[in-house]
Design a protein around this motif. Structure first.
Motif, PDB file in Angstrom:
ATOM      1  N   ALA A 199      -3.692  -6.571  -5.246  1.00 21.60           N
ATOM      2  CA  ALA A 199      -2.328  -6.419  -4.724  1.00 21.60           C
ATOM      3  C   ALA A 199      -1.471  -5.615  -5.692  1.00 21.60           C
ATOM      4  O   ALA A 199      -0.683  -4.759  -5.275  1.00 21.60           O
ATOM      5  N   MET A 200      -1.626  -5.888  -6.988  1.00 19.11           N
ATOM      6  CA  MET A 200      -0.835  -5.166  -7.992  1.00 19.11           C
ATOM      7  C   MET A 200      -1.190  -3.680  -7.994  1.00 19.11           C
ATOM      8  O   MET A 200      -0.299  -2.818  -8.001  1.00 19.11           O
ATOM      9  N   ALA A 201      -2.497  -3.372  -7.958  1.00 18.26           N
ATOM     10  CA  ALA A 201      -2.927  -1.972  -7.971  1.00 18.26           C
ATOM     11  C   ALA A 201      -2.420  -1.228  -6.733  1.00 18.26           C
ATOM     12  O   ALA A 201      -1.927  -0.100  -6.837  1.00 18.26           O
ATOM     13  N   SER A 202      -2.519  -1.877  -5.583  1.00 16.37           N
ATOM     14  CA  SER A 202      -2.053  -1.239  -4.341  1.00 16.37           C
ATOM     15  C   SER A 202      -0.551  -1.000  -4.383  1.00 16.37           C
ATOM     16  O   SER A 202      -0.064   0.045  -3.947  1.00 16.37           O
ATOM     17  N   SER A 203       0.187  -1.973  -4.909  1.00 10.92           N
ATOM     18  CA  SER A 203       1.645  -1.833  -4.983  1.00 10.92           C
ATOM     19  C   SER A 203       2.055  -0.736  -5.957  1.00 10.92           C
ATOM     20  O   SER A 203       3.036  -0.023  -5.723  1.00 10.92           O
ATOM     21  N   ILE A 204       1.298  -0.594  -7.030  1.00 13.73           N
ATOM     22  CA  ILE A 204       1.590   0.475  -8.001  1.00 13.73           C
ATOM     23  C   ILE A 204       1.383   1.845  -7.347  1.00 13.73           C
ATOM     24  O   ILE A 204       2.208   2.756  -7.497  1.00 13.73           O
ATOM     25  N   VAL A 205       0.275   1.976  -6.619  1.00 11.71           N
ATOM     26  CA  VAL A 205       0.013   3.233  -5.893  1.00 11.71           C
ATOM     27  C   VAL A 205       1.125   3.491  -4.876  1.00 11.71           C
ATOM     28  O   VAL A 205       1.637   4.612  -4.748  1.00 11.71           O
ATOM     29  N   GLY A 206       1.506   2.425  -4.151  1.00 11.68           N
ATOM     30  CA  GLY A 206       2.565   2.557  -3.156  1.00 11.68           C
ATOM     31  C   GLY A 206       3.899   2.947  -3.777  1.00 11.68           C
ATOM     32  O   GLY A 206       4.639   3.772  -3.220  1.00 11.68           O
TER      33      GLY A 206
END
Length: 284
Positions: A199-206
């Motif tokens: 979730a953290m990695a996806s949010s950073i990309v987002g």
């Protein structure tokens, strides 16, 4: 029994906090997904408006050119002069209508561009918040160690129960505690942390994609960009809008992925929570 209480009783509070924060983060990233979807829809509506404006501008230019066809006629007759005058006024009335429509569509396009920029900014903000929450919403080393201690203490309690039974003592309460708490041995906290990391990695990309989209969308919608009617300027504006729409899609996809990770993290936490609630309920 006292040792088991000391080792196991605080775990449920920690797990409940993780579940609450995962729920909050799911809601946050869901809002970001909605904002990103709005930015995508707004961007494509804006693109349609811009295409209509481009077509109307070409039509206006064509009519202006056509209105001067008879201007070079030599020794015109009265009939031809009247016909030319009638044609002129008709053509100019049509041009005025086109210009009115262009102005209306331009205002709509400008507003849609502002909406897209704002929605992308909202998506970016939620992704930043989501990354911050997901980064801390994990089973830390201290809680993991506490769960291991609880398992070890329950094992000791089982051994004590056997000895107490041989001595003829009442072990019903001890058995109830051991039965309620020994499921900690089957708990896998790594699944909680893996989903938090995802979730953290996806949010950073987002967040990175959304921020880029916000900047590009803002530049595309400035008066300086929109008012540059050279071929280069028009193509640059079109490219910026296309890029902004593509970045909207990317940011939204990242928000969707983060939301899925958060939702599955809740499921993983609930499995642990079922054990912690049962154990704590008996201990208290």
């Amino acid at each position: 029994m006292r040792a088991t209480y000391t080792a196991c009783v605080g775990i449920d509070d920690e797990i409940s906090h993780l579940k609450t924060m995962a729920g909050i983060n799911t809601a946050v990233t869901a809002v970001g997904t909605a904002a990103g979807a709005g930015a995508i829809a707004t961007g494509f509506v804006k693109a349609n408006k811009d295409q209509l404006i481009e077509k109307l501008e070409m039509e206006r230019l064509k009519k202006i050119e056509e209105s001067g066809v008879n201007s070079g006629t030599q020794n015109p007759s009265v009939e031809s002069v009247l016909a030319a005058a009638d044609s002129y006024f008709k053509e100019n009335a049509s041009v005025e209508e086109i210009e009115t429509e262009i102005d209306k569509l331009t205002k709509q396009s400008k507003n849609l561009g502002n909406w897209r920029t704002g929605l992308l900014a909202a998506n970016t903000a939620t992704n930043i918040a989501g990354a911050a929450i997901a980064g801390t919403n994990k089973v830390d080393a201290e809680l993991d160690e506490q769960i291991k201690n609880c398992v070890a203490t329950v094992d000791k309690l089982r051994a004590s129960i056997i000895q107490a039974q041989l001595e003829g003592l009442d072990v019903s309460e001890a058995n109830a505690i051991a039965d309620a708490c020994d499921d900690y041995a089957t708990v896998d906290t790594s699944k909680i942390n893996k989903r938090a990391t995802g979730a953290m990695a996806s949010s950073i990309v987002g967040a990175a994609t959304g921020l880029a989209g916000t900047v590009v969308s803002g530049v595309a919608n400035t008066d300086k960009t929109r008012d540059d009617n050279t071929d280069f300027g028009k193509q640059r504006e079109k490219n910026l809008n296309t890029a902004a729409n593509a970045l909207s899609i990317g940011a939204t996809a990242a928000s969707v992925t983060a939301t899925v990770f958060n939702a599955t993290q809740i499921a993983a936490i609930k499995k642990v929570a079922a054990v912690s609630e049962k154990c704590t309920g008996v201990l208290k």
